[in-house]
Motif scaffolding. Structure first.
Motif, PDB file in Angstrom:
ATOM      1  N   VAL A  63       0.857  -1.190   0.000  1.00 57.94           N
ATOM      2  CA  VAL A  63       0.000   0.000   0.000  1.00 57.94           C
ATOM      3  C   VAL A  63       0.890   1.236   0.000  1.00 57.94           C
ATOM      4  CG1 VAL A  63      -1.828   1.241   1.185  1.00 57.94           C
ATOM      5  CG2 VAL A  63      -1.792  -1.259   1.224  1.00 57.94           C
ATOM      6  N   ILE A  64       0.790   2.019  -1.057  1.00 53.94           N
ATOM      7  CA  ILE A  64       1.573   3.250  -1.135  1.00 53.94           C
ATOM      8  C   ILE A  64       0.586   4.409  -1.153  1.00 53.94           C
ATOM      9  CG2 ILE A  64       3.199   4.592  -2.512  1.00 53.94           C
ATOM     10  CD1 ILE A  64       4.344   1.942  -3.539  1.00 53.94           C
ATOM     11  N   ASP A  65       0.741   5.301  -0.188  1.00 56.46           N
ATOM     12  CA  ASP A  65      -0.174   6.443  -0.030  1.00 56.46           C
ATOM     13  C   ASP A  65      -1.642   5.992  -0.077  1.00 56.46           C
ATOM     14  OD1 ASP A  65       2.054   8.014   0.156  1.00 56.46           O
ATOM     15  OD2 ASP A  65       2.024   8.598  -1.971  1.00 56.46           O
ATOM     16  N   GLY A  66      -1.924   4.899   0.613  1.00 56.00           N
ATOM     17  CA  GLY A  66      -3.299   4.439   0.761  1.00 56.00           C
ATOM     18  C   GLY A  66      -3.816   3.571  -0.371  1.00 56.00           C
ATOM     19  N   GLU A  67      -2.980   3.310  -1.402  1.00 52.70           N
ATOM     20  CA  GLU A  67      -3.461   2.519  -2.534  1.00 52.70           C
ATOM     21  C   GLU A  67      -2.643   1.241  -2.663  1.00 52.70           C
ATOM     22  OE1 GLU A  67      -5.245   3.545  -6.883  1.00 52.70           O
ATOM     23  OE2 GLU A  67      -3.529   4.706  -6.189  1.00 52.70           O
ATOM     24  N   ASN A  68      -3.360   0.103  -2.731  1.00 53.14           N
ATOM     25  CA  ASN A  68      -2.669  -1.181  -2.893  1.00 53.14           C
ATOM     26  C   ASN A  68      -2.254  -1.342  -4.351  1.00 53.14           C
ATOM     27  OD1 ASN A  68      -1.714  -3.754  -2.855  1.00 53.14           O
ATOM     28  ND2 ASN A  68      -3.693  -4.733  -2.452  1.00 53.14           N
ATOM     29  N   ILE A  69      -0.971  -1.162  -4.636  1.00 53.74           N
ATOM     30  CA  ILE A  69      -0.528  -1.166  -6.038  1.00 53.74           C
ATOM     31  C   ILE A  69      -0.612  -2.560  -6.660  1.00 53.74           C
ATOM     32  CG2 ILE A  69       0.969   0.847  -5.763  1.00 53.74           C
ATOM     33  CD1 ILE A  69       3.361  -1.119  -5.909  1.00 53.74           C
ATOM     34  N   LEU A  70      -0.693  -3.607  -5.823  1.00 54.76           N
ATOM     35  CA  LEU A  70      -0.728  -4.961  -6.387  1.00 54.76           C
ATOM     36  C   LEU A  70      -2.063  -5.270  -7.052  1.00 54.76           C
ATOM     37  CD1 LEU A  70       1.205  -7.017  -3.705  1.00 54.76           C
ATOM     38  CD2 LEU A  70       2.051  -5.899  -5.749  1.00 54.76           C
ATOM     39  N   THR A  71      -3.115  -4.511  -6.729  1.00 58.29           N
ATOM     40  CA  THR A  71      -4.411  -4.759  -7.369  1.00 58.29           C
ATOM     41  C   THR A  71      -4.640  -3.839  -8.565  1.00 58.29           C
ATOM     42  OG1 THR A  71      -5.478  -3.222  -5.861  1.00 58.29           O
ATOM     43  CG2 THR A  71      -5.474  -5.532  -5.209  1.00 58.29           C
ATOM     44  N   LEU A  72      -3.678  -2.941  -8.819  1.00 57.61           N
ATOM     45  CA  LEU A  72      -3.839  -2.030  -9.958  1.00 57.61           C
ATOM     46  C   LEU A  72      -3.603  -2.772 -11.270  1.00 57.61           C
ATOM     47  CD1 LEU A  72      -1.857   1.149  -8.815  1.00 57.61           C
ATOM     48  CD2 LEU A  72      -4.321   0.905  -8.977  1.00 57.61           C
ATOM     49  N   LYS A  73      -4.209  -2.234 -12.313  1.00 60.65           N
ATOM     50  CA  LYS A  73      -3.923  -2.787 -13.654  1.00 60.65           C
ATOM     51  C   LYS A  73      -2.483  -2.435 -14.034  1.00 60.65           C
ATOM     52  CE  LYS A  73      -8.246  -3.388 -16.009  1.00 60.65           C
ATOM     53  NZ  LYS A  73      -9.398  -2.508 -16.054  1.00 60.65           N
ATOM     54  N   GLN A  74      -1.916  -3.251 -14.952  1.00 61.41           N
ATOM     55  CA  GLN A  74      -0.515  -3.057 -15.333  1.00 61.41           C
ATOM     56  C   GLN A  74      -0.251  -1.623 -15.807  1.00 61.41           C
ATOM     57  OE1 GLN A  74       1.893  -5.407 -14.830  1.00 61.41           O
ATOM     58  NE2 GLN A  74       3.287  -3.726 -15.347  1.00 61.41           N
ATOM     59  N   ARG A  75      -1.169  -1.076 -16.607  1.00 60.60           N
ATOM     60  CA  ARG A  75      -0.973   0.285 -17.130  1.00 60.60           C
ATOM     61  C   ARG A  75      -0.882   1.295 -16.000  1.00 60.60           C
ATOM     62  NH1 ARG A  75      -2.960   1.473 -22.256  1.00 60.60           N
ATOM     63  NH2 ARG A  75      -2.143   3.547 -21.831  1.00 60.60           N
ATOM     64  N   LYS A  76      -1.719   1.082 -14.963  1.00 60.11           N
ATOM     65  CA  LYS A  76      -1.741   1.991 -13.820  1.00 60.11           C
ATOM     66  C   LYS A  76      -0.426   1.894 -13.040  1.00 60.11           C
ATOM     67  CE  LYS A  76      -5.702   4.307 -13.386  1.00 60.11           C
ATOM     68  NZ  LYS A  76      -6.952   3.791 -12.863  1.00 60.11           N
ATOM     69  N   ILE A  77       0.041   0.657 -12.877  1.00 61.54           N
ATOM     70  CA  ILE A  77       1.313   0.470 -12.146  1.00 61.54           C
ATOM     71  C   ILE A  77       2.448   1.150 -12.912  1.00 61.54           C
ATOM     72  CG2 ILE A  77       3.002  -1.201 -11.294  1.00 61.54           C
ATOM     73  CD1 ILE A  77       0.846  -3.124 -10.735  1.00 61.54           C
ATOM     74  N   ASP A  78       2.434   0.972 -14.259  1.00 61.16           N
ATOM     75  CA  ASP A  78       3.465   1.610 -15.085  1.00 61.16           C
ATOM     76  C   ASP A  78       3.432   3.126 -14.882  1.00 61.16           C
ATOM     77  OD1 ASP A  78       4.328  -0.792 -16.115  1.00 61.16           O
ATOM     78  OD2 ASP A  78       3.021  -0.704 -17.873  1.00 61.16           O
ATOM     79  N   ALA A  79       2.223   3.674 -14.950  1.00 60.45           N
ATOM     80  CA  ALA A  79       2.082   5.130 -14.804  1.00 60.45           C
ATOM     81  C   ALA A  79       2.524   5.566 -13.404  1.00 60.45           C
ATOM     82  CB  ALA A  79       0.636   5.543 -15.060  1.00 60.45           C
ATOM     83  N   PHE A  80       2.198   4.726 -12.403  1.00 59.30           N
ATOM     84  CA  PHE A  80       2.568   5.000 -11.029  1.00 59.30           C
ATOM     85  C   PHE A  80       4.099   5.052 -10.878  1.00 59.30           C
ATOM     86  CE2 PHE A  80       3.216   3.998  -6.573  1.00 59.30           C
ATOM     87  CZ  PHE A  80       2.150   4.638  -5.930  1.00 59.30           C
ATOM     88  N   ARG A  81       4.762   4.046 -11.479  1.00 60.68           N
ATOM     89  CA  ARG A  81       6.228   4.023 -11.410  1.00 60.68           C
ATOM     90  C   ARG A  81       6.822   5.214 -12.145  1.00 60.68           C
ATOM     91  NH1 ARG A  81       6.266  -1.458 -12.188  1.00 60.68           N
ATOM     92  NH2 ARG A  81       6.825  -1.228 -14.370  1.00 60.68           N
ATOM     93  N   ALA A  82       6.216   5.548 -13.282  1.00 62.42           N
ATOM     94  CA  ALA A  82       6.759   6.652 -14.081  1.00 62.42           C
ATOM     95  C   ALA A  82       6.694   7.976 -13.330  1.00 62.42           C
ATOM     96  CB  ALA A  82       6.003   6.763 -15.407  1.00 62.42           C
TER      97      ALA A  82
END
Lengths: 234, 427
Positions: A63-82
């Motif tokens: 959970v990063i800043d209240g959001e569980n990144i493991l349940t995000l779609k791949q595109r969202k995770i990519d955007a998150f990392r970017a």
């Protein structure tokens, strides 16, 4: 705030199954510098990959800043990392045939930062690692320490709030390594960015606010860290 | 990642592997070269035949013959509907009679029907010169001629003749211009003269109106001298009157009011038992031949492109392998799988673009240099046989880009599916 909640990662199947991460939980407050230490094969790199969303553990939450990144779609995770994270690797992974500018501007292009802002950001990042005069120089012409500083400039150009460093000084001698360490800690301090260093160098680990030692995929010991209730201390 | 940034990064990656990029592009360039040249040849060839047909036939004119009876079918004897005359190889050929001409004249849209007189004459001569064998044809104002001297506007008057350059020379005129205004004599023999008597001949005197020049386009002007239809009819009547062939024509030309109705009238003629050929038919026959040649050349070009497709796939696979770490890093930094795939597809597109530009550029240079040589070798006058249409070249380049992108799909998919962790582990 990064909250790691009982993550478990297995490699292989059935009889060959290998538990790389075994029920790991801890919290990292914003702006903290933390070292993940352990021998090679202990699972410390896997932990870093899980924390950054590069890898997906079967069980648990990141959970990063209240959001569980493991349940995000791949595109969202990519955007998150970017937009929020960046990486520094032991073997730099810079493009030797490209200029320093082209190396450093990559994360800005990926994050779709407008063209007008790029130049200033790249110049600022290169200046921060004292490579301001090398902007048009090909990366291949830099020394080892300069290459890692270039990698740091690339990592910090988009002002990430979380910076992962995987053995950042592993390929450097102690003097250039020390310089690189200073740039990393300096960035964390001035930008209140979380710095997560994966290392087996106890000296480097000692400079961090907190340490986690991983042995066989489990937390072996922690220092300066408040562990969450789900965590198990071996 | 913005598309423009991806395209720039793709181009930069290619610049870093210059030799490989160039070689892969050259492979596709060979295809582009062949295709561009054959398209140019096809274009030039079609324009050339178009010009030939325009120079020799009239778009308002149909050439009409009577359908020949089936070779093996037994024909009922019909004395008044035109006869059959024996054509080459003893095959019987139907001829067109005056009754047929009147019949054709009645068809809606037909302006005039002119039988093909083209009378056979003995010789042409002029004062103080030898006699030379000659053939006559009728002049039509709508068939373009090139003149060495003099010119004809509108109809050719009776008693006027258009000589060819060759005849002007052998008849002793100093040059083509010298012949204009002079008189020539044409001699014809009456065919119906019975054997016992001395053959009856007649001289026809003509004033030279113009001298036609040799042209890369015209067929007729090279051998036949042209006279007016009236004059041709006169000589024809003199020569053939009283023979069985008189009033029986193998060929007649039908002038239609509207060129666009030519094919309609053709089908009406066909239903009445005539074969008609329009200018478009003549052009079509020649163009079919050109198109077949063009098809063969394009086939070779397509084969070259197909070969280069495998070249692109191969190079792009190697490129993906070589840049595993780079791909891993870009993915770690948040580049989406789609953008990674795009990066490699655009690289392939660049290769296709380069190949297309190199190939068609080279084809253009070669074509431009070769055109004068071809024209000279084939004696075509001022005609260029290779014509490069900008739209065709653009289509070739765009087509090759698309084909290259298609070739890049598999390697691009491999790149987009790379696991960043695995990719970063490789040293």
């Amino acid at each position: 705030m990064i909250e790691i909640k009982s993550i478990t990662k297995t490699y292989g199947k059935k009889q060959n199954a290998f538990l790389a991460l075994d029920n790991i939980s801890f919290d990292v407050p914003d702006g903290m510098t933390i070292a993940i230490i352990g021998k090679s094969g202990s699972g410390k790199s896997t932990l870093m990959h899980a924390m950054s969303g590069l890898d997906r553990p079967e069980i648990g939450e990141v959970v990063i800043d209240g959001e569980n990144i493991l349940t995000l779609k791949q595109r969202k995770i990519d955007a998150f990392r970017a937009s929020k994270m960046s990486f520094i690797f032991q073997s730099f992974f810079i493009q030797p045939n490209e200029t320093c500018y082209d190396n450093v501007v990559l994360p800005l292009e990926i994050a779709e930062v407008s063209r007008g802002q790029r130049r200033a950001k790249v110049e600022a990042a290169l200046a921060a690692v004292e490579l301001g005069d090398k902007i048009r120089v090909k990366a291949a012409n830099l020394s080892g320490g300069q290459k890692q500083r270039l990698a740091i400039a690339r990592a910090i150009v988009n002002e990430p709030k979380i910076l992962f460093a995987d053995e950042p000084t592993g390929n450097l001698d102690s003097v250039t390594g020390g310089v690189v360490e200073d740039f990393l800690f300096n960035y964390s301090r001035t930008n209140k960015a979380t710095l997560i260093i994966v290392t087996h160098d106890p000296d480097l680990a000692g400079k961090c606010d907190a340490q986690i030692e991983i042995v066989d995929g489990k937390i072996y010991s922690t220092k300066g860290l408040k562990e969450t209730s789900e965590g198990e201390i071996a | 990642m913005k598309i423009s940034d991806t395209i720039r990064r793709a181009g930069r990656s290619l610049r870093q592997a210059k030799a490989r990029t160039l070689l892969t592009s050259l492979a596709i360039g060979v295809g582009a070269f062949t295709i561009t040249l054959s398209l140019a040849g096809g274009q030039g060839g079609r324009d050339y035949t178009d010009a030939i047909v325009k120079a020799n036939t009239d778009v308002n004119e149909l050439l009409v013959t009577k359908k020949a009876p089936q070779a093996n079918a037994i024909q009922e004897y019909a004395p008044n509907t035109g006869g059959t005359s024996t054509g080459p190889l003893g095959r019987s050929v139907a001829t067109i009679s005056n009754a047929d001409i009147a019949d054709i004249q009645k068809i809606d849209g037909v302006e005039s029907v002119t039988p093909n007189y083209e009378p056979s004459v003995n010789y042409i001569t002029t004062e103080g010169q030898k006699k030379y064998v000659a053939t006559l044809a009728t002049y039509s104002p709508s068939v373009a001629l090139e003149y060495a001297a003099g010119s004809v506007s509108g109809e050719l008057g009776d008693n006027e003749i258009i000589l060819t350059q060759d005849y002007a020379a052998v008849l002793g005129f100093a040059n083509a211009a010298d012949a204009v205004g002079k008189t020539v004599v044409i001699n014809a023999t009456k065919l119906s003269t019975s054997f016992e008597k001395v053959p009856q001949t007649k001289d026809y005197t003509f004033v030279v109106k113009a001298v036609s020049s040799k042209s890369g386009l015209a067929f007729r002007s090279q051998s036949s001298m042209l006279i007016s239809i009236n004059e041709a009819k006169n000589i024809y009547t003199y020569v053939n009157e009283g023979t069985s062939a008189y009033g029986q024509f193998l060929l007649t030309s039908v002038h239609v009011k509207d060129a666009s109705k030519a094919s309609d009238i053709k089908s009406v003629l066909a239903s009445k038992g005539y074969d008609a050929q329009t200018a478009a038919d003549v052009l079509g026959t020649v163009n079919t031949f050109i198109n077949v040649l063009l098809g063969i050349l394009l086939g070779f070009g397509a084969l070259a492109v197909l070969t280069s497709v495998f070249g692109i796939i191969n190079t792009q696979y190697i490129s993906v392998l070589e840049r595993t770490q780079q791909i891993g890093l870009m993915k770690a930094l948040g580049m989406s799988a789609r953008d990674v795939g795009r990066l490699f597809k655009y690289e392939a597109a660049w290769v296709g673009f380069l190949g297309g530009v190199i190939g068609s550029g080279f084809a253009f240079i070669v074509g431009t240099l070769a055109n004068p040589l071809i024209t000279k070798a084939l004696n075509l006058g001022d005609i260029s046989l290779l014509k490069f249409a900008p739209t065709q070249v653009a289509i070739v380049i765009v087509g090759l880009i698309l084909i290259s992108v298609g070739a890049g799909i598999l390697p691009a998919r491999k790149a987009s599916r790379l696991d960043p962790i695995e990719a970063l582990r490789t040293e």
